[in-house]
Design an enzyme around this catalytic site. Structure first.
Site, PDB file in Angstrom:
ATOM      1  CD  GLU A 109       2.263  11.620  19.136  1.00  0.00           C
ATOM      2  OE1 GLU A 109       2.414  10.714  18.165  1.00  0.00           O
ATOM      3  OE2 GLU A 109       2.978  11.551  20.065  1.00  0.00           O
ATOM      4  CD  GLU A 155      -3.891   1.011   9.124  1.00  0.00           C
ATOM      5  OE1 GLU A 155      -4.293   1.875   8.726  1.00  0.00           O
ATOM      6  OE2 GLU A 155      -2.635   0.404   8.893  1.00  0.00           O
ATOM      7  CD  GLN A 179      -1.599   1.710   2.803  1.00  0.00           C
ATOM      8  OE1 GLN A 179      -0.643   2.043   3.256  1.00  0.00           O
ATOM      9  NE2 GLN A 179      -2.624   1.331   3.758  1.00  0.00           N
ATOM     10  CB  SER A 203       3.686   7.344   4.246  1.00  0.00           C
ATOM     11  OG  SER A 203       2.633   6.915   5.206  1.00  0.00           O
ATOM     12  CB  SER A 212       5.109  -2.360   4.980  1.00  0.00           C
ATOM     13  OG  SER A 212       5.200  -3.336   5.887  1.00  0.00           O
TER      14      SER A 212
END
Lengths: 407, 367
Positions: free
Chosen positions: A375, A248, A130, A133, A165
């Site tokens: 966060e 996910e 995927q 990012s 990944s």
């Protein structure tokens, strides 16, 4: 309230267990598969294991039969996951592809594409990654800059993705791309899938703190993809990406060891000034905290499963899982090494549990960042669960090409 | 897999919440001179809650401990100023666990219909509950010694007292309205729940269960209570979180609701996480209690530890979110803080229960 399986569930569990007993080794505390995700040599073993699962009828349990799945329900998937967790099996290579990419394909791809791509992925022949990012778009995924420009029936991709990944061993990837820079960020994205061996794709592995390399940088130089590989409408890429991310969060995951069992076992073995560590009051306090967290997460998962087995949408409680388990793992690793005292620096193969705690000390920081930072997850809980206001978004209504970008 | 409440239990919860929102007024007890809300106690008795999880033949109304846990969550949420925990989770539960058929016959019905109030007297000043810290003694059927603090010791009719008899620690039933009993109300951190020092001087004491089983029966009682108190704790934590959220949404600073600042959002997310962990552990305790599972002592200790942490954390961060108003007498924040610490101590503190949790895990592991 009860934890017992229905007769059908019990029968399925027995069937799963019998198959696992024949095909895998049961897990003892401290034991993991001989190769970790990111280590060379894992992929062929993971492919073999996936092929075995497919032959045994445990690949794509909830996916439709016409695409190579088993046509089963979420409960069966949960039962399988629970049972497989008790065995040492190769982990990591297929989770993203089968948990996020293929479900997205099954939602948005054409009938022909579903027939073409789902079965080989389930049989362990093709692996998916995927590509979301980017160097400038981590937590802010919608800030992706990698461009796709229309050229006849194709699109031409230029730019860079990162933290992909498994890209170095993957055959196919799903990717979100900027197709219009003149509109605000969420509106100018489109979603595609592509062949990772396409000309112009360059993959560079990222060596992580722990020494393993499961993440990659992926560079695109005039990479051509057909418009037929677009998933969802032009400009609707963000909506498709949200479907992927939803999958996910639904994936009922398991925390990688070490967890409570490992630190409990260590505390019984290590001798301190006053006897075994487990007799030390400060050690007991920490063990109790970790047990409560470990058990609490397991039980929270049961609440989610209850909703699934009733055919309801799970409540927001599962959103706490990753943040708590990732922090717990880091704390356990650090404390275990402190118990080992000077000996804790060693991570050779003679170290307790073959250096599992040391490895976790080095790899656990990534757990608090990958797949949503602590966060961002706190923001998600605050906004989606508690209903607190969204952060003020200074970029919300500004055309993407007019956003300040910093250095 | 069915790890949730039934439709009937959800209905009971909604009904209890509505009733207590209207009727529970802890501030009146905090600021008044009454030890508890007698009117509310009577109404709760009429609703039958005190008889939940006791069979009809023993004077209860049937139902299960899970139903009692549902009620407990709402009592905790509303900071109900009544001796429910003392009388039901502790006094009644001890008699149900350890009592002979005659003792059950004699006492359960009165506790279940609210005409009698029970309590459990174990502490003798500072320090954890352990045989060494119990000096009160029964000899020839007479109890002498001092128990303090005893939750609801000033208003209860009946106490179950942990006392020494020879080399054993046993449980004894004592009529607090009878001879040889002096009670002195004491000031505590939570005036919405009254406490007393009980001084016994040759008070008639009836043995509850065998002496040999005394300590085990006491621990079993505390395990049961730990689970129901964990529900009170998650009820209180949840309400403190909701109050903090409401305040943060309506309080503006720097031109925006303070709920839009990540410092507040992340803090409340942390409160939510701790509360949900406690909730899941409490649910497990409820299941273990209702089914008599072998896991009960482990589940009880885990529920207790998680519940204590969650409520105290929620109460503290509720005050922090309220800023200056949070530490005023007028705002209710302090009532949650008081109750949170009270609940975290009454059957033994967090340190003690963490130790018990690990001991239980060691035993399970050895088995």
């Amino acid at each position: 309230m009860d934890f017992s399986d229905t007769p059908e569930e019990a029968e399925y569990r027995a069937h799963v267990r019998a198959w696992l007993d024949q095909n895998a080794e049961r897990r003892e505390p401290g034991k993991t598969f001989q190769l970790k995700y990111g280590q060379d040599g894992l992929v062929p073993l993971a492919k073999d294991w996936q092929a075995k699962k497919y032959a045994g009828g445990f690949a794509g349990i909830t996916m439709p039969k016409e695409y190579g799945g088993q046509g089963g329900n979420q409960m069966q998937q949960v039962i399988y996951n629970q049972e497989e967790a008790n065995y040492v099996t190769p982990r990591g290579a297929f989770e993203i592809g089968l948990g996020m990419c293929i479900p997205t394909m099954l939602t948005y791809a054409t009938e022909e594409q579903k027939q073409r791509f789902a079965p080989p992925a389930l049989r362990g022949e093709e692996i998916w990654c995927q590509l979301f990012s980017e160097p400038v778009a981590g937590s802010d995924v919608a800030g992706s800059k990698t461009r796709a420009v229309r050229d006849g029936d194709d699109w031409i991709i230029n730019g860079q993705k990162i933290w992909t990944s498994g890209a170095h061993f993957c055959d196919w990837g799903i990717i979100v791309l900027r197709t219009d820079t003149s509109v605000p960020k969420h509106k100018g994205m489109s979603f595609f899938f592509l062949d990772m061996k396409s000309p112009g794709v360059e993959i560079r592995r990222i060596k992580q703190i722990s020494g393993t390399s499961n993440f990659n940088e992926v560079f695109f130089a005039d990479v051509r993809v057909s418009d037929s590989q677009r998933l969802g409408g032009v400009g609707e890429g963000w909506r498709v990406a949200l479907t992927t991310l939803m999958n996910e969060r639904l994936a009922v995951g398991q925390t990688p060891a070490p967890d409570f069992e490992e630190i409990f076992s260590l505390a019984r073995d290590v001798e301190l000034e006053t006897g075994p560590a487990i007799q030390d009051a400060s050690v007991r306090e920490k063990l109790a905290d970790w047990y409560v967290e470990m058990k609490g997460l397991e039980l929270t998962q049961y609440r989610t499963i209850t909703a699934l087995s009733r055919g309801e949408t799970p409540g927001p409680e599962s959103s706490i899982t990753k943040i708590i388990s990732a922090n717990k793992r880091q704390d356990i690793a650090n404390f275990a090494m402190d118990l080992m005292d000077q000996g804790g620096v060693s991570m050779d193969e003679r170290q307790t549990m073959a250096g599992m705690f040391q490895e976790a000390m080095l790899s656990s920081p990534s757990g608090r960042i990958a797949g949503g930072t602590d966060e961002i997850l706190r923001n998600i809980i605050a906004e989606r669960v508690l209903g607190l206001p969204q952060d003020i978004r200074v970029d919300k209504d500004v055309p993407f090409d007019q956003l300040p970008t910093g250095r | 897999m069915n790890f949730d409440f039934s439709d009937d239990q959800r209905m009971l919860r909604d009904q209890a919440r509505r009733f207590l929102e209207e009727n529970a007024k802890p501030r009146e007890i905090l600021e008044g001179d009454q030890p508890f809300d007698r009117g509310l106690w009577k109404k709760i008795a009429e609703l039958g809650w005190m008889g939940a999880a006791i069979s009809e033949e023993d004077g209860g109304i049937g139902l299960t401990h899970i139903d009692l846990c549902v009620i407990a969550e709402e009592l905790g949420r509303s900071l109900a100023p009544v001796p429910f925990a003392s009388s039901i989770y502790l006094g009644r539960e001890a008699i149900a666990i350890a009592g002979s058929p005659d003792q059950k016959q004699a006492h359960l019905a009165g506790l279940c219909d609210g005409s009698k109030i029970g309590c459990l007297a174990t502490a003798e000043g500072n320090g954890p509950l352990m045989p060494k810290n119990i000096r009160a003694e029964v000899s020839g059927g007479k109890l002498s010694g001092t128990k303090t603090p005893v939750a609801d010791g000033d208003i209860a009719d009946l106490a179950v007292v942990a006392a020494r008899s020879g080399s054993d620690i046993g449980l004894f039933l004592v009529d607090l309205t009878g001879p040889g009993v002096a009670r002195q109300p004491i000031e505590t951190i939570d005036p919405t729940r009254s406490h007393a020092t009980l001084t016994f001087d040759g008070a008639p004491a009836e043995q509850l269960g065998t002496l040999a089983d005394g300590w085990r029966n006491l621990e079993a009682t505390l395990d049961h209570a730990a689970i129901m108190l964990a529900f009170e704790q998650i009820g209180g934590a949840q309400k403190a979180l909701e109050d903090a959220k409401d305040y943060a949404l309506n309080r503006y600073a720097f031109g925006r609701p303070i709920a839009s600042f990540q410092a507040i959002k992340h803090k409340l997310a942390d409160v939510y996480m701790k509360t949900e962990l406690a909730r899941s552990n409490a649910y497990y305790g409820a299941w273990a209690l209702a089914t008599g599972a072998a896991e009960l002592p482990v589940a009880a200790a885990a529920a207790r530890v998680a519940g204590s942490k969650a409520f105290i954390f929620a109460a503290e961060e509720n005050i922090q979110t309220h800023g200056g108003m949070g530490f005023t007498w007028e705002f209710d924040c302090h009532m949650y803080l008081r109750r949170a610490k009270h609940l975290a101590l009454i059957i033994g503190g967090e340190r003690k229960w963490k130790d018990r949790l690990v001991s239980q895990l060691e035993q399970r592991n050895a088995a």
